[in-house]
Design a protein around this motif. Structure first.
Motif, short mmCIF file in Angstrom:
data_model
loop_
_atom_site.label_atom_id
_atom_site.label_comp_id
_atom_site.label_asym_id
_atom_site.label_seq_id
_atom_site.Cartn_x
_atom_site.Cartn_y
_atom_site.Cartn_z
N ARG A 28 0.83 -1.20 0.00
CA ARG A 28 0.00 0.00 0.00
C ARG A 28 0.87 1.25 0.00
NH1 ARG A 28 -3.06 -3.50 3.27
NH2 ARG A 28 -2.26 -2.64 5.21
N SER A 31 2.19 1.76 -3.45
CA SER A 31 1.14 2.29 -4.32
C SER A 31 0.96 3.79 -4.11
CB SER A 31 -0.17 1.56 -4.05
OG SER A 31 -1.20 2.10 -4.82
N GLN A 32 0.97 4.23 -2.86
CA GLN A 32 0.83 5.66 -2.59
C GLN A 32 2.03 6.44 -3.11
OE1 GLN A 32 0.21 5.72 1.63
NE2 GLN A 32 -1.99 5.46 1.44
N GLN A 34 3.95 5.58 -5.60
CA GLN A 34 3.90 5.55 -7.06
C GLN A 34 3.05 6.68 -7.61
OE1 GLN A 34 5.48 3.17 -9.26
NE2 GLN A 34 4.92 4.82 -10.63
N LYS A 35 1.99 7.04 -6.90
CA LYS A 35 1.07 8.09 -7.36
C LYS A 35 1.72 9.47 -7.43
CE LYS A 35 -2.97 5.74 -5.50
NZ LYS A 35 -4.03 5.77 -4.49
N VAL A 36 2.75 9.72 -6.63
CA VAL A 36 3.37 11.05 -6.60
C VAL A 36 4.70 11.12 -7.34
CG1 VAL A 36 2.22 11.68 -4.46
CG2 VAL A 36 4.49 10.65 -4.37
N SER A 42 9.20 4.25 -10.98
CA SER A 42 8.34 3.22 -10.40
C SER A 42 8.89 2.75 -9.06
CB SER A 42 8.17 2.04 -11.35
OG SER A 42 9.41 1.42 -11.58
#
Length: 67
Positions: A28, A31-32, A34-36, A42
């Protein structure tokens, strides 16, 4: 009685270790993160290398794009 092979009914995409990806706190967080990140960058969750004190535990690896 009919000769039925039960293996014919098992879907290959539902078997194996990658069938249900684990949703752990580390995944998780990846994933967070990766968003920024900028496009092309990656984040991977990998097992720590033997030279690190956290040998065998999951760590985040930042992968930068080829420039």
């Amino acid at each position: 009685m009919a000769d039925v092979n039960i293996d014919d009914f098992v879907l290959p995409e539902l078997t194996g270790p990658a069938a249900a990806p684990a949703s752990t706190p580390m995944h998780r967080a990846a994933s967070q993160l990766q968003k920024v990140l900028p496009p092309g960058w990656s984040v991977e969750v990998v097992e720590a290398t033997p030279r690190l004190p956290r040998n065998g535990q999951p760590v985040l690896r930042l992968v930068v794009p080829d420039l």
